[in-house]
Design an enzyme around this catalytic site. Structure first.
Site, PDB file in Angstrom:
ATOM      1  N   SER A  95      58.004 -15.535  96.512  1.00 19.98           N
ATOM      2  CA  SER A  95      57.833 -15.157  97.913  1.00 19.98           C
ATOM      3  C   SER A  95      58.452 -16.222  98.820  1.00 19.98           C
ATOM      4  O   SER A  95      59.615 -16.562  98.672  1.00 19.98           O
ATOM      5  CB  SER A  95      56.340 -14.930  98.195  1.00 19.98           C
ATOM      6  N   ASP A 217      57.587  -2.876  96.640  1.00 16.88           N
ATOM      7  CA  ASP A 217      56.946  -4.078  97.180  1.00 16.88           C
ATOM      8  C   ASP A 217      56.749  -3.873  98.679  1.00 16.88           C
ATOM      9  O   ASP A 217      57.722  -3.737  99.420  1.00 16.88           O
ATOM     10  CB  ASP A 217      57.831  -5.300  96.903  1.00 16.88           C
ATOM     11  N   HIS A 246      53.832  -7.273  95.319  1.00 21.97           N
ATOM     12  CA  HIS A 246      54.493  -8.517  95.731  1.00 21.97           C
ATOM     13  C   HIS A 246      54.187  -9.681  94.798  1.00 21.97           C
ATOM     14  O   HIS A 246      54.838 -10.716  94.876  1.00 21.97           O
ATOM     15  CB  HIS A 246      54.042  -8.847  97.163  1.00 21.97           C
TER      16      HIS A 246
END
Length: 270
Positions: A95, A217, A246
């Site tokens: 991320s 996602d 995610h």
């Protein structure tokens, strides 16, 4: 124990010649890599750490000015590598840490042999020629919900981000680490992440980039991975997995861990 080591809860495992650094994303901590670590320690020296602001770090160390941009986190990564005299590493960023790694690699390309990313995005907001997945109004509503009732927001946000079964261990785990963050720090970090625009930095990345992405996602549409690959200054490869959510390394480890290991072990074929 040095200040950097203590502040970031740095752990060094394994004893291989190559070093793999595992960097977590928003709302999690180093425990998000628990399914991957056992597969690495016999082959690599593995560095785990917590980003400042994670629930496992001391909130007194969180400097709102330093962390008003992602550069503050990138300098932390460089400080950790320097403290442990790591001259070169394979950096695995989840991320926001994907982009933190990219920033750090622009400043110190000598420290990175390659960057492997999971669920990476240089920009979450849509604009006229770019689809990041969010409109400004949606993000403002998100921030307002965090301000109003953090615990309630965590309970609703975790299932959306993780995806899959509402009662899954992965959702429980993400809910726990998310709720461990101090609410004012969580809001500040969220705003920095969701409102940042790092697209202009991509051409300056010179380190090979492995882009791994879930097919579905909520936070990062698949087109973002394609955008990354097309605009990076370095060689890159994209792999879209048949996973949802995610945090696929937590929710679908059986699928994701073999993919991660392949990208860590093998370079991009020229």
């Amino acid at each position: 124990m040095g200040i950097v080591e203590e502040a970031h809860n740095v752990k060094i495992l394994g004893s291989g010649e190559q070093t793999v650094v595992l960097a977590h994303g928003f709302g999690t901590d180093q425990s998000v890599w628990k399914h991957l670590v056992p597969h690495l320690v016999d082959e690599y020296r593995v560095v785990l750490f917590d980003n400042m602001g994670a629930g496992t770090t001391n909130p007194d160390y969180f400097d709102f000015d330093r962390y008003s941009t992602l550069e503050g986190y990138a300098y932390d990564v460089i400080a950790i590598l320097e403290e442990f005299q790591i001259r070169s590493c394979i950096f695995v960023g989840h991320s926001v840490s994907a982009m933190i790694g990219a920033i750090a690699s622009i400043a110190r390309p000598d420290l990175f042999t390659k960057i492997v990313t999971v669920s990476a995005s240089p920009r979450y907001l849509n604009d006229s020629e770019y689809y990041g997945g969010f409109e400004r109004e949606e993000l403002d509503q998100l921030f307002e919900a965090v301000k109003t009732n953090y615990k309630s927001w965590c309970s609703g946000f975790a299932p959306l981000v993780v995806g899959g079964d509402m009662d899954s261990v992965a959702i429980q785990e993400f809910s726990r680490t998310l709720f461990n963050m101090r609410p004012d720090i969580a809001l500040s970090v969220m705003q920095i992440i969701f409102l940042s625009d790092l697209r202009h930095l991509l051409p300056h990345v010179s380190v090979p980039f492995h882009i791994i992405q879930s097919m579905k996602d909520l936070a990062v549409p698949v087109v973002v991975s394609e955008y990354l690959s097309q605009n990076l200054g370095s060689e890159s490869i994209v792999e879209v997995m048949s996973t949802e959510g995610h945090l696929p390394q937590l929710s679908s480890p059986d699928v994701v861990i073999p993919v991660l290991l392949r990208h860590i072990r093998h370079d991009i074929a020229v």
